[in-house]
Motif scaffolding. Structure first.
Motif, mmCIF file in Angstrom:
data_model
loop_
_atom_site.group_PDB
_atom_site.id
_atom_site.type_symbol
_atom_site.label_atom_id
_atom_site.label_comp_id
_atom_site.label_asym_id
_atom_site.label_seq_id
_atom_site.Cartn_x
_atom_site.Cartn_y
_atom_site.Cartn_z
ATOM 1 N N HIS A 1 -9.436 -2.482 2.379
ATOM 2 C CA HIS A 1 -8.158 -2.723 3.066
ATOM 3 C C HIS A 1 -7.055 -1.881 2.429
ATOM 4 C CE1 HIS A 1 -10.136 -6.103 5.034
ATOM 5 N NE2 HIS A 1 -10.495 -6.539 3.848
ATOM 6 N N PRO A 2 -7.156 -0.555 2.469
ATOM 7 C CA PRO A 2 -6.137 0.273 1.810
ATOM 8 C C PRO A 2 -4.757 0.114 2.410
ATOM 9 C CG PRO A 2 -7.572 1.625 3.197
ATOM 10 C CD PRO A 2 -8.182 0.254 3.138
ATOM 11 N N ARG A 3 -4.669 -0.098 3.739
ATOM 12 C CA ARG A 3 -3.352 -0.207 4.372
ATOM 13 C C ARG A 3 -2.614 -1.462 3.912
ATOM 14 N NH1 ARG A 3 -6.317 1.901 8.785
ATOM 15 N NH2 ARG A 3 -5.650 4.009 9.317
ATOM 16 N N ARG A 4 -3.349 -2.528 3.642
ATOM 17 C CA ARG A 4 -2.699 -3.738 3.146
ATOM 18 C C ARG A 4 -2.046 -3.490 1.797
ATOM 19 N NH1 ARG A 4 -7.115 -8.577 4.425
ATOM 20 N NH2 ARG A 4 -7.347 -8.142 6.670
ATOM 21 N N GLY B 1 4.799 9.653 3.352
ATOM 22 C CA GLY B 1 4.014 8.808 2.462
ATOM 23 C C GLY B 1 2.745 8.288 3.116
ATOM 24 N N TYR B 2 2.831 7.989 4.406
ATOM 25 C CA TYR B 2 1.664 7.470 5.120
ATOM 26 C C TYR B 2 0.536 8.504 5.142
ATOM 27 C CZ TYR B 2 -1.231 5.613 8.888
ATOM 28 O OH TYR B 2 -2.293 5.152 9.634
ATOM 29 N N HIS B 3 0.866 9.725 5.520
ATOM 30 C CA HIS B 3 -0.172 10.753 5.612
ATOM 31 C C HIS B 3 -0.624 11.226 4.236
ATOM 32 C CE1 HIS B 3 1.334 10.944 9.786
ATOM 33 N NE2 HIS B 3 0.116 11.334 10.061
ATOM 34 N N LEU B 4 0.314 11.299 3.288
ATOM 35 C CA LEU B 4 -0.083 11.675 1.935
ATOM 36 C C LEU B 4 -0.967 10.601 1.315
ATOM 37 C CD1 LEU B 4 0.157 13.636 -0.435
ATOM 38 C CD2 LEU B 4 2.240 12.421 -1.143
ATOM 39 N N GLY B 5 -0.584 9.329 1.522
ATOM 40 C CA GLY B 5 -1.410 8.245 1.012
ATOM 41 C C GLY B 5 -2.781 8.224 1.657
ATOM 42 N N GLY B 6 -2.828 8.493 2.967
ATOM 43 C CA GLY B 6 -4.114 8.546 3.648
ATOM 44 C C GLY B 6 -4.999 9.655 3.114
ATOM 45 N N LEU C 1 -10.289 9.789 -2.562
ATOM 46 C CA LEU C 1 -10.817 8.882 -3.572
ATOM 47 C C LEU C 1 -12.056 8.138 -3.085
ATOM 48 C CD1 LEU C 1 -7.537 7.368 -5.076
ATOM 49 C CD2 LEU C 1 -9.052 9.047 -6.132
ATOM 50 N N GLN C 2 -12.008 7.650 -1.840
ATOM 51 C CA GLN C 2 -13.124 6.841 -1.357
ATOM 52 C C GLN C 2 -14.202 7.683 -0.677
ATOM 53 O OE1 GLN C 2 -11.550 4.067 1.479
ATOM 54 N NE2 GLN C 2 -11.687 5.483 3.192
#
Length: 289
Positions: free
Chosen positions: A6-9, A142-147, A153-154
């Motif tokens: 649940h990365p988005r959470r 931040g959304y696209h960089l975090g994605g 990572l995963q």
């Protein structure tokens, strides 16, 4: 493991923490400024109401932003049109943010027996957009960089020995997909699909859940279902496919909807339209409640 599932959470939780901390700091700054000689005083609750109403309205609207970012991801192709679309989206976001914020403030002032005045709308909206525009850009970045960081990572799954044309065409039972290639931090390894416990539709991707790890594969659940061995994977919901070998037990409600529990403890929703399919493929009709 929980972050991978649940990365988005977790990202939304980090965003919420940021805005709430920022609101707290801004509240203290406003309160200190109003203590200076020659400034109009504030009641103790006004500054917190201003800042937290803004932060709360922003956080309430963020899920809509995330849904839009998933639906229309950034692409190099047609970039000017995308920029124009994001500009219009930022204006709409500002209007919604201000609207919710003003409603919250009016409720807060009403509870105190007072009336809240937003001020001249055009001037105040221009002032608010200067902040909301940058906030929208920050969330988008931040959304696209975090994605991107999460995918690195995963790991992200890719098709193996199959062209785009093959993937979009009908696949026969003898041409079932057996494994996918996962790229993770500049390393590559194979994941056998019979080791995947369940699959989940997630926008333009299908998340492959395997022993606590999640590997996103860019495809649709329907296309992938046609390429999997139907003797191994079964559709239980419009969003889920389940490996039949990973099923622990099922339970159904009188309405026909139910839950399926996997051996690893995961519980998924089962739609009533797939109940009979489960009865036949899992051969456990006598155990259904």
């Amino acid at each position: 493991m929980a972050f991978q599932q649940h990365p988005r959470r977790y990202l939304y939780g980090a965003l919420a923490a940021y805005f709430l901390i920022s609101a707290t700091l801004n509240t203290s700054i406003i309160w200190l400024e109003r203590q200076r000689p020659g400034t109009s005083p504030l009641q103790w609750w006004e500054a917190p109401l201003w800042e937290y109403s803004s932060a709360l309205s922003f956080l309430l609207l963020c899920p809509l932003l995330f849904a839009g970012f998933r639906r229309y991801p950034l692409r190099w192709v047609g970039l000017p049109i995308q920029l124009a679309g994001h500009f219009l989206a930022s204006v709409l976001f500002c209007l919604c943010h201000v609207g919710v914020m003003v409603v919250l403030r009016k409720w807060g002032y009403a509870l105190a027996g007072q009336d809240y005045q937003f001020g001249p709308w055009l001037r105040e909206l221009f002032y608010e957009y200067q902040k909301d525009g940058w906030s929208y850009l920050g969330v988008l970045t931040g959304y696209h960089l975090g994605g991107f960081i999460v995918s690195r990572l995963q790991g992200e799954a890719h098709w193996l020995d199959r062209s785009e044309a093959d993937r979009d065409s009908d696949v026969t039972q003898s041409d079932t997909l057996q494994q996918v290639l996962v790229k993770k931090l500049d390393k590559e390894f194979l994941v056998k699909l019979d080791q995947v416990q369940w699959l989940e539709a997630n926008g333009n991707y299908v998340n492959l859940h395997s022993h606590g790890r999640v590997y996103p594969l860019r495809t649709t659940l329907s296309k992938l279902e046609s390429q999997l061995d139907e003797r191994t994977f079964c559709r239980v919901h419009r969003r889920y496919l389940v490996n039949q070998n990973s099923v622990d037990h099922l339970s159904f409600q009188p309405s026909g909807d139910g839950d399926i529990r996997l051996i690893d403890g995961t519980t998924l929703k089962v739609s009533r339209r797939y109940r009979e399919v489960l009865r036949q493929t899992l051969s456990i009709a006598d155990n259904l409640s």
